[in-house]
Design a protein around this motif. Structure first.
Motif, mmCIF file in Angstrom:
data_model
loop_
_atom_site.group_PDB
_atom_site.id
_atom_site.type_symbol
_atom_site.label_atom_id
_atom_site.label_comp_id
_atom_site.label_asym_id
_atom_site.label_seq_id
_atom_site.Cartn_x
_atom_site.Cartn_y
_atom_site.Cartn_z
ATOM 1 N N VAL A 25 41.589 35.969 5.801
ATOM 2 C CA VAL A 25 41.216 36.059 7.210
ATOM 3 C C VAL A 25 42.204 35.267 8.050
ATOM 4 C CG1 VAL A 25 39.404 35.482 8.891
ATOM 5 C CG2 VAL A 25 38.782 36.408 6.643
ATOM 6 N N VAL A 26 42.568 34.081 7.558
ATOM 7 C CA VAL A 26 43.547 33.236 8.236
ATOM 8 C C VAL A 26 44.080 32.220 7.236
ATOM 9 C CG1 VAL A 26 41.880 31.529 9.093
ATOM 10 C CG2 VAL A 26 44.007 31.893 10.364
ATOM 11 N N MET A 27 45.288 31.759 7.489
ATOM 12 C CA MET A 27 45.901 30.700 6.688
ATOM 13 C C MET A 27 46.382 29.615 7.639
ATOM 14 S SD MET A 27 48.145 32.839 3.894
ATOM 15 C CE MET A 27 48.636 34.284 4.836
ATOM 16 N N GLY A 28 46.318 28.389 7.178
ATOM 17 C CA GLY A 28 46.777 27.310 8.038
ATOM 18 C C GLY A 28 46.690 25.968 7.358
ATOM 19 N N TYR A 29 46.642 24.936 8.196
ATOM 20 C CA TYR A 29 46.617 23.558 7.727
ATOM 21 C C TYR A 29 45.394 22.854 8.302
ATOM 22 C CZ TYR A 29 51.552 24.471 6.793
ATOM 23 O OH TYR A 29 52.739 24.996 6.348
ATOM 24 N N CYS A 30 44.682 22.115 7.461
ATOM 25 C CA CYS A 30 43.553 21.321 7.916
ATOM 26 C C CYS A 30 43.930 19.846 7.876
ATOM 27 C CB CYS A 30 42.313 21.568 7.061
ATOM 28 S SG CYS A 30 40.860 20.705 7.721
ATOM 29 N N HIS A 31 43.576 19.141 8.953
ATOM 30 C CA HIS A 31 43.901 17.725 9.090
ATOM 31 C C HIS A 31 42.666 16.838 9.059
ATOM 32 C CE1 HIS A 31 48.151 18.401 10.362
ATOM 33 N NE2 HIS A 31 47.656 19.582 10.683
ATOM 34 N N CYS A 32 41.488 17.394 8.754
ATOM 35 C CA CYS A 32 40.262 16.591 8.823
ATOM 36 C C CYS A 32 40.228 15.521 7.734
ATOM 37 C CB CYS A 32 39.015 17.470 8.761
ATOM 38 S SG CYS A 32 38.546 18.049 7.119
ATOM 39 N N SER A 34 37.854 14.721 5.753
ATOM 40 C CA SER A 34 37.263 15.184 4.493
ATOM 41 C C SER A 34 38.294 15.893 3.622
ATOM 42 C CB SER A 34 36.075 16.108 4.754
ATOM 43 O OG SER A 34 34.975 15.386 5.238
ATOM 44 N N CYS A 35 39.080 16.791 4.195
ATOM 45 C CA CYS A 35 40.116 17.482 3.412
ATOM 46 C C CYS A 35 41.185 16.511 2.933
ATOM 47 C CB CYS A 35 40.754 18.613 4.217
ATOM 48 S SG CYS A 35 39.748 20.106 4.288
ATOM 49 N N ALA A 40 43.666 14.176 -1.426
ATOM 50 C CA ALA A 40 44.529 13.004 -1.610
ATOM 51 C C ALA A 40 45.899 13.234 -0.971
ATOM 52 C CB ALA A 40 44.671 12.630 -3.082
ATOM 53 N N GLY A 41 45.894 13.938 0.148
ATOM 54 C CA GLY A 41 47.127 14.205 0.877
ATOM 55 C C GLY A 41 46.887 14.115 2.374
ATOM 56 N N PRO A 42 47.944 14.029 3.160
ATOM 57 C CA PRO A 42 47.786 13.883 4.599
ATOM 58 C C PRO A 42 47.402 15.172 5.326
ATOM 59 C CG PRO A 42 50.092 13.952 4.041
ATOM 60 C CD PRO A 42 49.335 13.938 2.738
ATOM 61 N N VAL A 43 47.516 16.307 4.662
ATOM 62 C CA VAL A 43 47.176 17.603 5.247
ATOM 63 C C VAL A 43 46.887 18.565 4.102
ATOM 64 C CG1 VAL A 43 49.581 18.406 5.387
ATOM 65 C CG2 VAL A 43 47.896 19.297 6.999
ATOM 66 N N GLN A 115 42.840 16.761 15.944
ATOM 67 C CA GLN A 115 42.537 15.477 16.567
ATOM 68 C C GLN A 115 42.439 14.374 15.528
ATOM 69 O OE1 GLN A 115 40.135 17.627 15.821
ATOM 70 N NE2 GLN A 115 38.369 16.447 15.146
ATOM 71 N N GLU A 116 42.298 14.728 14.240
ATOM 72 C CA GLU A 116 42.200 13.743 13.163
ATOM 73 C C GLU A 116 43.515 13.546 12.407
ATOM 74 O OE1 GLU A 116 38.722 14.206 10.588
ATOM 75 O OE2 GLU A 116 37.838 15.534 12.101
ATOM 76 N N THR A 117 44.571 14.176 12.856
ATOM 77 C CA THR A 117 45.811 14.152 12.078
ATOM 78 C C THR A 117 46.354 12.741 11.853
ATOM 79 O OG1 THR A 117 47.942 15.216 11.723
ATOM 80 C CG2 THR A 117 47.497 14.449 13.965
ATOM 81 N N VAL A 118 46.917 12.546 10.671
ATOM 82 C CA VAL A 118 47.673 11.333 10.362
ATOM 83 C C VAL A 118 49.135 11.700 10.103
ATOM 84 C CG1 VAL A 118 45.672 10.089 9.436
ATOM 85 C CG2 VAL A 118 47.124 11.427 7.880
#
Length: 144
Positions: A25-32, A34-35, A40-43, A115-118
């Motif tokens: 449906v869609v592909m992308g990057y999650c920055h929350c 919880s993810c 164990a990664g920044p994104v 808004q949660e990105t590191v």
């Protein structure tokens, strides 16, 4: 994708195998948070699929799951700890982590929970404050 318009993915030890069929449906990057904690990664690279496009083709007996909230059921291999997917019942979608589907042509289209990105990423893709409105979020876009 393969000639049959499907791709296989496995956990780290290959005890569990899954197949995705059709197009996500869609592909992308999650920055929350919880993810980030889960991966164990920044994104985290995601591929969201309709549940009927995802099937466990081997090793279902090795799958463990954890449900922190009503929005996510995270699944992994109990033998190696390798992450497999997250079911999102409130969205009616299943996230098969992009990293475990090596033959999928990963084409991210969006960043969610930015808004949660590191790890700020400048790639000209839309940066959703949470998730798109059509997925139950605010639809608010943030600047790069």
């Amino acid at each position: 994708m393969t000639d049959q318009n499907s791709c296989k993915g496995t956990c780290f030890c290959q005890a569990v195998e899954l197949t995705v069929t059709g197009e996500p449906v869609v592909m992308g990057y999650c920055h929350c948070e919880s993810c980030r904690a889960w991966s164990a990664g920044p994104v985290n690279g995601f591929t969201l699929w309709k549940p009927d496009a995802v099937s466990i083709t081997r090793g279902a007996e090795h799958i463990g799951e954890f449900q922190k909230t009503e929005r996510s059921i995270r699944k992994w291999c109990k033998q190696c700890g390798g992450h497999l997917l997250t079911e999102h019942p409130t969205m009616g979608l299943t996230d098969v982590y992009a990293a475990i589907i090596p033959t999928l042509d990963f084409k991210p289209a969006v960043h969610v929970h930015y808004q949660e990105t590191v790890l700020p990423i400048k790639d000209s893709l839309p940066k959703q404050q949470d998730v798109p409105a059509e997925m139950g979020g605010s639809g608010v876009l943030l600047p790069e």
